[in-house]
Every structure is written in C-alpha cells, then in structure tokens.
Enzyme design. Structure first.
Site, short mmCIF file in Angstrom:
data_model
loop_
_atom_site.label_atom_id
_atom_site.label_comp_id
_atom_site.label_asym_id
_atom_site.label_seq_id
_atom_site.Cartn_x
_atom_site.Cartn_y
_atom_site.Cartn_z
N GLY A 9 -17.28 -27.89 -28.69
CA GLY A 9 -16.61 -26.90 -27.85
C GLY A 9 -17.44 -26.45 -26.67
N VAL A 57 -12.33 -30.97 -33.26
CA VAL A 57 -13.38 -30.85 -34.30
C VAL A 57 -12.85 -31.00 -35.72
CG1 VAL A 57 -15.30 -29.48 -33.33
CG2 VAL A 57 -13.24 -28.32 -34.16
N SER A 135 -19.01 -14.95 -36.26
CA SER A 135 -18.52 -13.81 -35.47
C SER A 135 -18.73 -12.54 -36.29
CB SER A 135 -17.02 -13.97 -35.21
OG SER A 135 -16.47 -12.75 -34.77
N TYR A 148 -9.14 -15.78 -38.86
CA TYR A 148 -10.40 -15.93 -38.13
C TYR A 148 -11.57 -15.34 -38.94
CZ TYR A 148 -13.54 -15.55 -34.03
OH TYR A 148 -14.58 -15.64 -33.14
N ALA A 150 -11.80 -14.89 -42.15
CA ALA A 150 -12.07 -15.73 -43.32
C ALA A 150 -12.82 -16.99 -42.92
CB ALA A 150 -10.76 -16.08 -44.02
N LYS A 152 -14.78 -17.39 -40.36
CA LYS A 152 -16.13 -17.07 -39.89
C LYS A 152 -17.02 -16.60 -41.04
CE LYS A 152 -15.64 -18.07 -35.50
NZ LYS A 152 -16.42 -19.15 -34.88
P1 NAP Z 1 -13.51 -20.08 -25.57
O1 NAP Z 1 -13.90 -19.60 -24.22
O2 NAP Z 1 -12.09 -19.98 -25.99
O3 NAP Z 1 -14.02 -21.60 -25.72
C1 NAP Z 1 -13.77 -22.30 -26.91
C2 NAP Z 1 -14.33 -23.70 -26.80
O4 NAP Z 1 -14.04 -24.38 -28.03
C3 NAP Z 1 -13.71 -24.52 -25.69
O5 NAP Z 1 -14.68 -25.37 -25.12
C4 NAP Z 1 -12.65 -25.35 -26.42
O6 NAP Z 1 -12.36 -26.58 -25.80
C5 NAP Z 1 -13.35 -25.59 -27.73
N1 NAP Z 1 -12.40 -25.89 -28.79
C6 NAP Z 1 -11.38 -25.14 -29.26
N2 NAP Z 1 -10.71 -25.78 -30.21
C7 NAP Z 1 -11.32 -26.99 -30.35
C8 NAP Z 1 -11.09 -28.12 -31.18
N3 NAP Z 1 -10.09 -28.14 -32.07
N4 NAP Z 1 -11.91 -29.18 -31.05
C9 NAP Z 1 -12.94 -29.18 -30.15
N5 NAP Z 1 -13.19 -28.14 -29.34
C10 NAP Z 1 -12.39 -27.06 -29.44
O7 NAP Z 1 -14.33 -19.32 -26.70
P2 NAP Z 1 -15.77 -18.63 -26.67
O8 NAP Z 1 -15.58 -17.20 -26.48
O9 NAP Z 1 -16.68 -19.38 -25.80
O10 NAP Z 1 -16.17 -18.85 -28.20
C11 NAP Z 1 -17.09 -19.84 -28.63
C12 NAP Z 1 -17.41 -19.61 -30.10
O11 NAP Z 1 -17.96 -18.30 -30.25
C13 NAP Z 1 -16.19 -19.66 -31.01
O12 NAP Z 1 -16.53 -20.23 -32.24
C14 NAP Z 1 -15.84 -18.20 -31.19
O13 NAP Z 1 -15.14 -17.98 -32.40
C15 NAP Z 1 -17.22 -17.58 -31.21
N6 NAP Z 1 -17.23 -16.16 -30.88
C16 NAP Z 1 -16.82 -15.73 -29.66
C17 NAP Z 1 -16.85 -14.37 -29.40
C18 NAP Z 1 -16.43 -13.80 -28.07
O14 NAP Z 1 -16.37 -12.56 -27.98
N7 NAP Z 1 -16.18 -14.58 -27.06
C19 NAP Z 1 -17.29 -13.47 -30.38
C20 NAP Z 1 -17.69 -13.97 -31.61
C21 NAP Z 1 -17.67 -15.32 -31.84
P3 NAP Z 1 -10.89 -26.88 -25.15
O15 NAP Z 1 -10.69 -25.83 -24.10
O16 NAP Z 1 -11.04 -28.23 -24.61
O17 NAP Z 1 -9.91 -26.76 -26.26
#
Ligand code: NAP
Length: 237
Positions: A9, A57, A135, A148, A150, A152
């Site tokens: 991702g 993934v 998370s 989500y 569960a 995480k």
């Molecule tokens: P984001 O901006 O939505 O980016 C998500 C990334 O994951 C994108 O590159 C997306 O690629 C990829 N992705 C989604 N589904 C996928 C799949 N099935 N196979 C391969 N790639 C996939 O999210 P983010 O905020 O950067 O979050 C990144 C991680 O941090 C996640 O695990 C999220 O749960 C965690 N997190 C984020 C926050 C927050 O506040 N932002 C807080 C806690 C945890 P495509 O666009 O090509 O689908």
C-alpha cells in the site's frame, strides 16, 4: 550491500511517505498498490530505486510471487512494512457481511500473506525486520469500526505471536498503532469532534510515522521486538 524493503500500500498516504523516506536513504524500495496505478507510476518515476507491483494484498499467491521475485533478484528482503489498509465504517446493525469481510481480508489477511513469505526468507538468512501498521482503533476500539478495530487488534496479536516464533532467528517483528494522521483516509473525519481528546492538540502527519519506521527498521532498535508503539499524540492516555 544495498538494503531492500517491501511496503504494501505505497501509492498514497502513510505508505507513500514510507516509500519516499526509504528511497531518500538509499534503500531499494518495492511497494504494492491496488487501484492507484497513475499515482504509483509517478512515485516510481520521481524517486530513486523505487519499483511497484499492482497486487491486492488479500491475494495469497500474488504475495508469494512478489516475495519470490524480490528474493530471486536481490537474494534477500531486509524489511517488510505491512501498511495496506482500508476502512468501511458503519455501526454493527448497518454493517453488511461484505464490508466486514473485505476489511478483514485486506487488513488482517494481507498482513498474514506478506509476513508468511517474507519471514520464511528472513529466517533463512537469520536477518530481517517486519513492521506492521495497526491503529489506535485496534487498541481502544472506535464506534462504527468493528471490522477495522477487529482487524487491527488482530494485527497486534499476530505481531506478538510472530515475534515469539521468529526471535530465535534474530528476526524482529513490531507494530505501530497510529492515531489520526492526515491522509485521504481521514480527510472526511470531523476533526473538531476528536481534537479535544488529542493531548498534543493536532492530527499527526505522515512524517510522525516515518520517523518511527526509520527507528524500528534500523540497528538502533535491535533489542525491540513484539512491541506495539502507539503514535497518537496522546489520544489514548
Ligand atoms: P490511505 O491514504 O487510504 O492509503 C491506503 C493505501 O493502501 C493505498 O496505497 C492503497 O492503494 C493501499 N491499499 C488499500 N487496499 C489495498 C489492497 N487491497 N491491496 C493493496 N494495497 C491496498 O490510508 P493511510 O491513511 O495512508 O493508511 C495507511 C495504513 O495506516 C492503513 O493500514 C491504515 O489502516 C493505517 N492507519 C491510518 C491512520 C490514519 O489516520 N490515516 C490511523 C491509523 C492507522 P490503492 O489506492 O491503490 O488502493
């Protein structure tokens, strides 16, 4: 010898920041994405030694092939970051089975798929680091996110168990639990609602996560494994 990292991702948000951070420090960087081909191509073009794979993934065979391809080319994988994740928020009575399954399949099964094949290679070489992205929702639970939360929480537990399984090989597995970080995932969140609960008074930025990743993937953290580092600006205290 050049160090090799795989980030799931990596086409936007936290993953993109991690890709750029490793690239700027001279690593060979591979990343996966699911839908964002144009963004992925741009990241490849604009950063040194960065290569992408289009791969959902949750696809077990693709995970196996990607790790095999990297290891055939470089003879190793030094670091895996399981970052890919999605949300499909609804309170439980409105959450359909599809939303439940897709979040578990992407977040939890995806982490299993890549960990399984990367750790096999790392254990063979008796060297390597896995960093999972969980998370704060997996630690304290956030209403509307049963799927989500569960997934995480599962990642945190998977991390501790894996750390115990592979520690004897000198391989480390840790997890980071971010609070609210400014990315596309959080752009529609009502900030005013959550800000009063964040001790540092702001949402995090992607660089608040990349610094921790840098530390956990380096020799500065050689005696840390199985740990969950909460990076939430004090939201959960
Ligand atoms: P984001 O901006 O939505 O980016 C998500 C990334 O994951 C994108 O590159 C997306 O690629 C990829 N992705 C989604 N589904 C996928 C799949 N099935 N196979 C391969 N790639 C996939 O999210 P983010 O905020 O950067 O979050 C990144 C991680 O941090 C996640 O695990 C999220 O749960 C965690 N997190 C984020 C926050 C927050 O506040 N932002 C807080 C806690 C945890 P495509 O666009 O090509 O689908």
């Amino acid at each position: 010898m050049d160090k090799v990292v795989l980030i799931t991702g990596g086409s936007q948000g936290i993953g993109e920041a991690i890709v750029k951070n490793f690239s700027s420090r001279g690593w060979i960087v591979y990343f996966t994405y699911n839908k964002s081909k144009v963004k992925a191509m741009k990241i490849e073009e604009e950063n040194n030694n960065v290569y992408s794979f289009q791969a959902d993934v949750s696809d077990y065979e693709l995970a196996k092939n990607i790790i095999k391809t990297i290891c055939e080319k470089h003879g190793k994988i030094d670091c895996l970051i399981n970052n890919a994740g999605i949300t499909k928020d609804k309170t439980i009575s409105f959450m359909d089975q599809k939303s439940w399954n897709s979040v578990i399949e992407t977040n939890l099964n995806g982490t299993f798929n890549y960990s399984k094949f990367a750790l096999k290679e790392m254990c063979k070489r008796k060297s390597g680091v896995v960093i999972n992205i969980s998370s704060i929702s997996g630690v304290i639970g956030i209403p509307g996110q049963t799927n989500y939360s569960a997934s995480k929480a599962g990642i945190i537990s998977l991390t501790r168990t894996l750390a115990k399984e592979v520690g004897a090989y000198g391989v480390r597995v840790n997890v980071i639990s971010p609070g609210f970080i400014n990315t596309e995932m959080t752009e529609n969140i009502n900030k005013e609602k959550f800000l009063p609960n964040i001790t540092l008074g702001r949402f995090g930025e992607t660089k608040d996560i990349t610094g921790v990743i840098r530390f956990l993937s380096s020799d500065e953290s050689l005696y840390i494994t199985g740990q969950n580092l909460i990076v939430d600006g004090g939201l959960s205290i």
